[in-house]
Enzyme design. Structure first.
Site, mmCIF file in Angstrom:
data_model
loop_
_atom_site.group_PDB
_atom_site.id
_atom_site.type_symbol
_atom_site.label_atom_id
_atom_site.label_comp_id
_atom_site.label_asym_id
_atom_site.label_seq_id
_atom_site.Cartn_x
_atom_site.Cartn_y
_atom_site.Cartn_z
ATOM 1 N N GLY A 168 -13.683 -3.716 0.283
ATOM 2 C CA GLY A 168 -15.096 -3.379 0.496
ATOM 3 C C GLY A 168 -15.540 -2.165 -0.314
ATOM 4 O O GLY A 168 -16.677 -2.094 -0.780
ATOM 5 N N GLY B 287 -11.444 -7.931 -2.233
ATOM 6 C CA GLY B 287 -10.213 -8.286 -1.532
ATOM 7 C C GLY B 287 -9.800 -9.731 -1.739
ATOM 8 O O GLY B 287 -8.632 -10.021 -2.030
ATOM 9 N N LYS C 170 -21.567 -15.388 -0.229
ATOM 10 C CA LYS C 170 -23.005 -15.185 -0.018
ATOM 11 C C LYS C 170 -23.711 -14.419 -1.123
ATOM 12 O O LYS C 170 -23.205 -13.419 -1.622
ATOM 13 C CB LYS C 170 -23.214 -14.393 1.279
ATOM 14 C CG LYS C 170 -22.841 -15.155 2.523
ATOM 15 C CD LYS C 170 -23.104 -14.258 3.703
ATOM 16 C CE LYS C 170 -22.823 -14.956 5.020
ATOM 17 N NZ LYS C 170 -22.864 -13.977 6.099
ATOM 18 N N ARG D 217 0.815 -1.224 0.000
ATOM 19 C CA ARG D 217 0.000 0.000 0.000
ATOM 20 C C ARG D 217 0.843 1.266 0.000
ATOM 21 O O ARG D 217 0.426 2.298 -0.534
ATOM 22 C CB ARG D 217 -0.950 -0.011 1.201
ATOM 23 C CG ARG D 217 -2.081 -0.974 0.976
ATOM 24 C CD ARG D 217 -3.055 -0.975 2.124
ATOM 25 N NE ARG D 217 -4.240 -1.714 1.745
ATOM 26 C CZ ARG D 217 -5.130 -2.176 2.606
ATOM 27 N NH1 ARG D 217 -4.977 -1.977 3.895
ATOM 28 N NH2 ARG D 217 -6.190 -2.829 2.175
HETATM 29 P P1 ADP Z 1 -14.315 -10.715 -2.433
HETATM 30 O O1 ADP Z 1 -13.543 -10.376 -1.186
HETATM 31 O O2 ADP Z 1 -13.430 -10.881 -3.624
HETATM 32 O O3 ADP Z 1 -15.456 -9.764 -2.676
HETATM 33 P P2 ADP Z 1 -15.974 -12.587 -1.038
HETATM 34 O O4 ADP Z 1 -15.532 -11.980 0.245
HETATM 35 O O5 ADP Z 1 -17.350 -12.362 -1.486
HETATM 36 O O6 ADP Z 1 -14.955 -12.160 -2.208
HETATM 37 O O7 ADP Z 1 -15.782 -14.159 -0.988
HETATM 38 C C1 ADP Z 1 -14.581 -14.783 -0.660
HETATM 39 C C2 ADP Z 1 -14.761 -15.940 0.271
HETATM 40 O O8 ADP Z 1 -15.737 -16.849 -0.199
HETATM 41 C C3 ADP Z 1 -13.478 -16.711 0.375
HETATM 42 O O9 ADP Z 1 -12.989 -16.630 1.699
HETATM 43 C C4 ADP Z 1 -13.855 -18.119 -0.025
HETATM 44 O O10 ADP Z 1 -13.247 -19.111 0.783
HETATM 45 C C5 ADP Z 1 -15.332 -18.138 0.166
HETATM 46 N N1 ADP Z 1 -15.961 -19.162 -0.654
HETATM 47 C C6 ADP Z 1 -16.025 -19.206 -1.995
HETATM 48 N N2 ADP Z 1 -16.635 -20.320 -2.401
HETATM 49 C C7 ADP Z 1 -16.951 -21.031 -1.291
HETATM 50 C C8 ADP Z 1 -17.597 -22.280 -1.059
HETATM 51 N N3 ADP Z 1 -18.015 -23.008 -2.066
HETATM 52 N N4 ADP Z 1 -17.744 -22.667 0.220
HETATM 53 C C9 ADP Z 1 -17.315 -21.914 1.228
HETATM 54 N N5 ADP Z 1 -16.712 -20.717 1.072
HETATM 55 C C10 ADP Z 1 -16.526 -20.293 -0.169
HETATM 56 MG MG MG Z 2 -14.027 -10.658 0.943
#
Ligand code: ADP
Ligand code: MG
Length: 417
Positions: A397, A374, A206, A40
């Site tokens: 975020g 992230g 989610k 960063r």
């Molecule tokens: P980002 O930070 O890129 O926006 P998210 O925070 O929405 O992504 O999602 C990332 C998390 O989702 C990771 O920690 C990953 O382990 C989890 N994840 C993805 N697919 C699954 C799954 N099938 N079962 C459990 N956790 C999952």
């Molecule tokens: Mg995330």
């Protein structure tokens, strides 16, 4: 409209308050806190070099950790100042308070092209409360306001929002730093009128985290590829069994609505055909954070109903190859959310195949690839493909909120060109 940037400013001899994102990981070594990942800090160097070359008197403000309004010594920015000095190759003054006499002395002694860093703004609870009197004190010596902390722009805090308003009220300019400019270009402008086909990859844990993003991108994308645990809520909504997979039964209708909207708008909406499942086994051990550690047995790739004792952890190879084929023809790619629990190598296969396809489309057919979120950035880095995509957001975020079409207070406070 495009925001004013540091390129547009005439700052010679002016005091420029620059909000940076120096919320870096630190570790104690021999009784001293040291920066363990300076990414960063490195990322702000172009903005600082430009301002130095323009003769600005630079006052840097940032936060570190969550000291909750107290002077927490382990969260001091002093070690960050040392690291910045090393990386910038210029002296960096340090004010051990972000307001008051100490900050004032250092700010007023700055000469053209000199740099000072203020102590952690979150040592004051007024920072996060965006207290107007505190913002006034922070910006006391500033002629110009610059925000280069995209990752903090979704919060209306004194250093990200209030201070800009103070400077603007005084007739000073409020502009984006080069890092912020790039974020706004790739997450904003480039996706306004994307080169087509525009393919969106959405994963993560989610559906509820991503509802707004899905809804907005359905109106822009040609194709949406779904993966991650999010896919199982869609599966559940179709009346299929999901075993112990992470699902949100209360969002079954949300999932069906998204598919219906895709149908109406002619968006190619793809769900995984095959899934990697496993049975979680409690090892009886606890991790550093006191959470139970699981191991995984019976790892297999399957289609259809997931057995009662099994859990989905990622997309299967067939799905990954199908997605890769679609990505090969894309001209714009946006990726938010890993397609499985990539942190465990046994479930990273699908995510890695897709990451490779995104890199190939970028390198071989000139697709623009934009990675937001992230964990998505972590997944690309883990696959060692960070330098093969067009842009990786630093926003975490903030990038998600921006992709949702939200107005980020730290961006709104900047002036249009
Ligand atoms: P980002 O930070 O890129 O926006 P998210 O925070 O929405 O992504 O999602 C990332 C998390 O989702 C990771 O920690 C990953 O382990 C989890 N994840 C993805 N697919 C699954 C799954 N099938 N079962 C459990 N956790 C999952
Ligand atoms: Mg995330």
């Amino acid at each position: 409209m495009a925001k004013l940037t540091v390129r547009d400013l005439d700052v010679r001899g002016k005091r420029v308050f620059v909000r940076v994102d120096y919320n870096v990981p630190m570790e104690e070594k021999d009784g001293q806190m040291v920066v363990t990942d300076a990414t960063r800090i490195v990322e702000t160097i172009p903005t600082l070099k430009l301002l130095i070359s323009k003769g600005a008197r630079i006052i840097l403000a940032a936060h570190l950790g969550r000291p909750k309004g107290k002077r927490e010594p382990t969260m001091s920015l002093r070690p960050v100042g040392l690291k910045l000095h090393e990386l910038l190759g210029e002296p960096v003054e340090f004010a051990d308070d972000c307001i008051g006499v100490s900050a004032g002395k250092i700010a007023s002694a700055l000469k053209d092209g000199q740099v000072a860093l203020l102590e952690n703004a979150r040592y004051y609870k007024e920072e996060e409360a965006n207290d107007p009197a505190f913002a006034e004190k922070l910006a006391q010596f500033a002629d110009v306001y610059v925000n280069d902390a995209f990752g903090a722009a979704h919060r209306a805090h004194a250093s990200t929002e209030g201070a800009a308003r103070v400077v603007a009220k005084r007739g000073g300019k409020c502009a984006a730093g080069l890092l912020m400019e790039r974020e706004l270009k790739f997450l904003g402008d480039e996706l306004e009128n994307p080169a087509r086909p525009f393919v969106v990859i959405l994963g993560g844990a989610k559906v509820s985290d991503k509802i707004k993003v899905i809804d907005r991108l359905l109106e822009k994308a040609n194709t949406i590829l779904i993966g991650g645990a999010m896919a199982y809520t869609f599966k559940l909504a179709h009346g299929e069994k999901v075993g112990k997979s992470l699902v949100e039964p209360e969002h079954r209708q949300t999932a069906l609505d998204a598919e219906a909207k895709a149908g109406k708008l002619g968006v190619n909406f793809q769900l995984p055909a095959d899934i990697v499942v496993a049975t979680a086994v409690d090892t009886g051990k606890l991790n550093k954070k006191g959470k139970p550690v699981f191991d995984y047995a019976n790892i297999q790739t399957m289609k259809g109903d997931i057995p009662d004792d099994a859990e989905g952890f990622g997309i299967g190879d067939e799905t990954a190859r199908q997605y890769a084929k679609i990505l090969a023809g894309a001209k714009t790619i946006l990726w938010n959310g890993p397609l499985g629990m990539f942190e465990d190598a046994r479930f990273a296969g699908g995510t890695n195949i897709v990451a490779r396809a995104v890199a190939d489309a970028t390198q071989n057919s000139g697709a623009k690839s934009i990675i937001g979120g992230g964990d998505s950035v972590k997944a690309i880095n883990k696959a060692k493909l960070g330098d093969k995509v067009t842009f990786m957001s630093t926003g975490g975020g903030a990038s998600l909120e921006f992709l949702e079409g939200g107005v980020l207070p730290g961006v709104a406070a900047l002036m249009d060109k």
